[in-house]
Structure formats: C-alpha cells, structure tokens
Design a protein around this motif. Structure first.
Motif, short mmCIF file in Angstrom:
data_model
loop_
_atom_site.label_atom_id
_atom_site.label_comp_id
_atom_site.label_asym_id
_atom_site.label_seq_id
_atom_site.Cartn_x
_atom_site.Cartn_y
_atom_site.Cartn_z
N VAL A 265 20.36 7.30 9.51
CA VAL A 265 19.14 6.83 8.86
C VAL A 265 19.09 5.31 8.96
O VAL A 265 20.05 4.63 8.61
CB VAL A 265 19.09 7.27 7.38
N CYS A 266 17.96 4.81 9.46
CA CYS A 266 17.80 3.36 9.60
C CYS A 266 16.31 3.04 9.49
O CYS A 266 15.52 3.48 10.33
CB CYS A 266 18.36 2.87 10.93
N GLY A 267 15.93 2.31 8.45
CA GLY A 267 14.52 2.01 8.28
C GLY A 267 14.27 0.86 7.33
O GLY A 267 15.17 0.36 6.66
N PRO A 268 13.02 0.41 7.23
CA PRO A 268 12.69 -0.83 6.54
C PRO A 268 12.59 -0.76 5.03
O PRO A 268 12.62 -1.80 4.36
CB PRO A 268 11.33 -1.20 7.15
N ALA A 269 12.43 0.42 4.45
CA ALA A 269 12.23 0.50 3.00
C ALA A 269 13.48 0.05 2.25
O ALA A 269 14.60 0.34 2.65
CB ALA A 269 11.85 1.92 2.60
N GLU A 270 13.25 -0.64 1.14
CA GLU A 270 14.32 -1.11 0.28
C GLU A 270 14.45 -0.22 -0.94
O GLU A 270 13.47 0.43 -1.33
CB GLU A 270 14.04 -2.55 -0.15
N PRO A 271 15.62 -0.17 -1.58
CA PRO A 271 15.76 0.64 -2.80
C PRO A 271 14.72 0.24 -3.84
O PRO A 271 14.49 -0.95 -4.09
CB PRO A 271 17.19 0.29 -3.28
N GLY A 272 14.07 1.23 -4.43
CA GLY A 272 13.11 0.97 -5.48
C GLY A 272 11.69 0.74 -5.03
O GLY A 272 10.79 0.59 -5.87
N GLU A 273 11.41 0.71 -3.71
CA GLU A 273 10.05 0.46 -3.23
C GLU A 273 9.23 1.75 -3.13
O GLU A 273 8.05 1.76 -3.46
CB GLU A 273 10.09 -0.22 -1.85
N ALA A 274 9.84 2.81 -2.65
CA ALA A 274 9.09 4.05 -2.40
C ALA A 274 8.53 4.64 -3.69
O ALA A 274 9.13 4.53 -4.77
CB ALA A 274 10.00 5.08 -1.73
N HIS A 275 7.34 5.22 -3.59
CA HIS A 275 6.71 5.98 -4.67
C HIS A 275 6.26 5.12 -5.84
O HIS A 275 5.98 5.65 -6.92
CB HIS A 275 7.65 7.08 -5.20
N THR A 276 6.18 3.82 -5.69
CA THR A 276 5.79 2.95 -6.79
C THR A 276 4.34 2.49 -6.63
O THR A 276 3.77 2.54 -5.55
CB THR A 276 6.68 1.70 -6.86
N ALA A 277 3.76 2.00 -7.73
CA ALA A 277 2.40 1.48 -7.70
C ALA A 277 2.32 0.15 -6.95
O ALA A 277 1.23 -0.28 -6.57
CB ALA A 277 1.87 1.30 -9.12
N THR A 278 3.47 -0.48 -6.73
CA THR A 278 3.51 -1.77 -6.03
C THR A 278 4.21 -1.66 -4.68
O THR A 278 4.74 -2.65 -4.17
CB THR A 278 4.23 -2.81 -6.91
N GLU A 279 4.23 -0.47 -4.10
CA GLU A 279 4.96 -0.23 -2.85
C GLU A 279 4.57 -1.23 -1.77
O GLU A 279 3.39 -1.51 -1.54
CB GLU A 279 4.67 1.18 -2.36
N GLY B 51 0.82 -1.20 0.00
CA GLY B 51 0.00 0.00 0.00
C GLY B 51 0.85 1.25 0.00
O GLY B 51 2.04 1.22 0.36
N ARG B 52 0.24 2.36 -0.42
CA ARG B 52 0.96 3.64 -0.44
C ARG B 52 1.34 4.06 0.97
O ARG B 52 0.51 4.18 1.86
CB ARG B 52 0.09 4.73 -1.08
N GLY B 53 2.65 4.22 1.18
CA GLY B 53 3.15 4.64 2.49
C GLY B 53 3.66 3.51 3.35
O GLY B 53 4.22 3.76 4.42
N THR B 54 3.51 2.25 2.92
CA THR B 54 4.01 1.15 3.73
C THR B 54 5.53 1.26 3.89
O THR B 54 6.06 1.10 4.99
CB THR B 54 3.65 -0.20 3.11
N ALA B 55 6.22 1.54 2.78
CA ALA B 55 7.68 1.66 2.83
C ALA B 55 8.12 3.08 3.15
O ALA B 55 9.06 3.29 3.92
CB ALA B 55 8.28 1.21 1.49
N ASP B 56 7.42 4.06 2.59
CA ASP B 56 7.84 5.46 2.73
C ASP B 56 6.70 6.29 3.32
O ASP B 56 5.96 6.92 2.59
CB ASP B 56 8.25 5.99 1.35
N MET B 57 6.59 6.43 4.67
CA MET B 57 7.34 5.63 5.61
C MET B 57 6.52 5.36 6.87
O MET B 57 7.00 5.43 7.98
CB MET B 57 8.67 6.29 5.95
N LYS B 58 5.24 5.05 6.65
CA LYS B 58 4.38 4.83 7.81
C LYS B 58 4.70 3.54 8.54
O LYS B 58 4.42 3.42 9.74
CB LYS B 58 2.92 4.87 7.40
N GLY B 59 5.30 2.56 7.85
CA GLY B 59 5.75 1.36 8.54
C GLY B 59 6.81 1.69 9.58
O GLY B 59 6.76 1.22 10.72
#
Length: 358
Positions: free
Chosen positions: A324-338, A93-101
């Motif tokens: 900076v330390c967090g769960p998002a991986e490169p390429g996940e943020a701002h995508t339709a498949t986040e 979902g939108r925001g799972t990676a960037d960065m509500k998780g």
C-alpha cells in the motif's frame, strides 16, 4: 503537475457515494482517450486496463477505488456536484484523500511508465462497503502477480513523508447472541435471564488474547472490544434475548477465539463482516518500493503498517503480493475537511512510475 491536479479535481467533483457509474465513466473514457491499453468494464462497475499483456514477466497492477463515503453538507454544491478547491498547496473535497487523488496519480503513471512486464490498472467500486468491487473482480479472474494499492501511507514515519505499508490489520465484526426464557421480574427464578448470559460472554471476551504478527519488521497487534449491547423489552420482564456486538481488529495468521463464548449455555456467535488483513510476502518488492520512495524524498520513507483494512486484504487473501502506497495522511479520510497534499500527489505519481519500471 497541472495535469495531475486537473484530473484529480475532475474525478473528485463527480458524486460517487450512492452510484459510482459517472466516476467510472470518467475513468474509462480517460483510459480509452489517453492510452492504447485493453480497457474493460465489468458488471459490477469496476474499470480495468492492461498494457503489455504478452510480456513474459510477473504482472503488476495499480489498484484504487472510485467510490467514497457520503459527503458532509459543506462538500456538495446546490446541483449535487462535489465541491473541490485548491488552498495552500492542498486539494480539498470528498474523495481527494480517499482516494481519487491516488487514482489520478495511478492513471498518469499507467500511461507514462515504460514497463517490461504486463502493467495493469484497476479502480474498484464498493470499497467503502466491504470491498464489493474487489471481490467481484477477483471472482472474475483478476489476479496480477503484484499489486500496488494507492490507499494512504503518508505521514506514518514523519509528517509529510510518503511511506510504504507492508501490512495492515483486518476487521472482523460479529454478534454474540444470548437466549433465555422470559418471566415476570417479580419472579426472576421462573425464567433464564439472557442479559446475565450475555454478561458471562462479555467476561469471556474481555479475557481473550488478541494475536499479534510480525511482517517484514513491522509488528501488528490485534484487538477485541465489545462495542454494543442490546437486550430486554420492559423494566418488569426478565429478558429472553440479548445481543452483543464485537469489533475485532485482526492480523495475518491467528484470530481471537471468539467461538469459545458458545461454551456458555444459550449463547451463540455469528460473524457479520470479515475484512481480511494484508501482509506483503515478498521483501524484494517492498525494498523496490521503498527505494522508489526514497529516490523522490532525499532518502526519506520507511516500511510501515496501517491500522485499518483496504482492498489489499482481499487481493492478498487471493494470493496477490501487495503493498500500500498513497497520498492520504492519517485522519484525513472520511472527514468534513478532507484534503490531500498536491506535492505528495506528484511524488506518488513518480513513485508509481518507478515501481512499474523496476
């Protein structure tokens, strides 16, 4: 783990790409219900909280943001609520990676940690539009000694591994404008061609050296690139103006000498946006965070650097020592498949607690 995933789903489901108010309300109410912290909401909409404020020790703050970029159509339901679901060990979902998780993980760590220092939490608005919330908070006196920013640092040293970013690049966006004198194209010598002057400026930019920097063993290399050019009004008119857009990725320390284009007659240069880079200035803080990460990952986890700007840049620019330390991986943020890994979310929560207690 269910509390963490449930809280993440709750936050992610709340739309916050145009108006962050409801997401901020949810974070504020959770803090008031679940902690005895001193909770505040400033005029920008930032949510902040402090525990153990009177402790005589350097302060640490967990920092995130609850705004998101506009969702893809597939990420919204008919009523406007964001779609969030679990599948194969990930939350989508939108925001799972960037960065509500990461915000959810920080909230739980903030509640559960037993620090001997002032411990803060902040979730800012407007990160996606240039750090508006962070700048407002800093101007209002938000100045922890240390900050752990929950932007993505997973998958840099190896797939699925949570790392610690000790530095990131900034971004300076600018416009080079060339002025000339219009004339009929049948008599080009009667005018001054702004496009030619702009091309001369582009040649200067092409030859500029982009600085690099070393931060705690990590090397960051800057870059300068022309990304847009716009000039002319008709096929038979010598153009009297031409604008060139420049994207510059900056590193701590020096900047490329873009002002040198103004040595060309009729050419001016203006900065449109300047997101600062970040460099951790305390190796012991970095070592403590890496040790916390490795304790959760059987020794895995490294110091890394990120290629793009975060709110850590604004904080570092104001004198706060950041990582900076967090769960998002490169390429996940701002995508339709986040999406974000549920397992990494849990690791982040435990790492945040460990850092707070060290």
């Amino acid at each position: 783990m269910s509390e963490l995933t449930d809280l993440t789903e709750r936050l992610v489901s709340i739309p916050s790409h145009e108006d962050e108010t409801q997401a901020g309300d949810a974070i504020e109410s959770w803090l008031r219900d679940e902690t005895e912290a001193n909770v505040t909401r400033d005029d920008a909409g930032n949510v902040r909280a402090w525990r153990n404020e009177s402790a005589d020790a350097p302060s640490l703050a967990f920092v995130g943001h609850h705004d998101v970029v506009p969702p893809d159509d597939s990420q919204t339901a008919d009523g406007g609520e964001y779609v969030v679901y679990r599948d194969d060990g990930r939350l989508h979902g939108r925001g799972t990676a960037d960065m509500k998780g990461a915000v959810a993980a920080m909230l739980l760590a903030f509640r559960e940690a037993d620090p001997d220092r002032p411990l803060g939490f902040a979730s800012f608005v407007g990160e996606e539009v240039g750090g508006e919330g962070a700048r407002f908070a800093i101007e209002g006196g938000f100045d922890p000694d240390y900050a752990l920013v929950g932007e993505g640092s997973t998958g840099y040293s190896a797939d699925g591994v949570l790392d610690v970013a000790v530095a990131h690049k900034g971004r300076r966006a600018s416009t080079v404008t060339a002025a000339g004198t219009s004339a009929h194209a049948s008599e080009p010598e009667a005018g001054e061609n702004a496009v030619y002057r702009a091309c001369d400026a582009v040649d200067v930019i092409r030859d500029l050296d982009a600085p690099s920097a070393d931060v705690l063993g990590e090397t960051l290399s800057g870059s300068v690139a022309v990304t847009e050019i716009d000039g002319g009004t008709a096929w038979n008119v010598i153009p009297d103006e031409c604008a060139v857009t420049v994207d510059e990725r900056t590193v701590p320390g020096e900047r490329a000498d873009l002002a040198s284009v103004e040595d060309i007659a009729g050419v001016s240069w203006a900065v449109d946006q300047d997101l600062p880079p970040m460099a951790c200035d305390d190796e012991a803080f970095a070592d403590a965070a890496v040790a916390a990460v490795r304790a959760e990952q059987d020794g895995a986890g490294e110091r890394v650097s990120k290629p793009h700007a975060t709110d850590a840049g604004w904080l570092a620019d104001a004198g706060v020592t950041c990582l900076v330390c967090g769960p998002a991986e490169p390429g996940e943020a701002h995508t339709a498949t986040e999406s974000v890994s549920v397992d990494v979310l849990g690791r982040c929560r435990r790492v945040y607690e460990r850092v707070a207690e060290r």
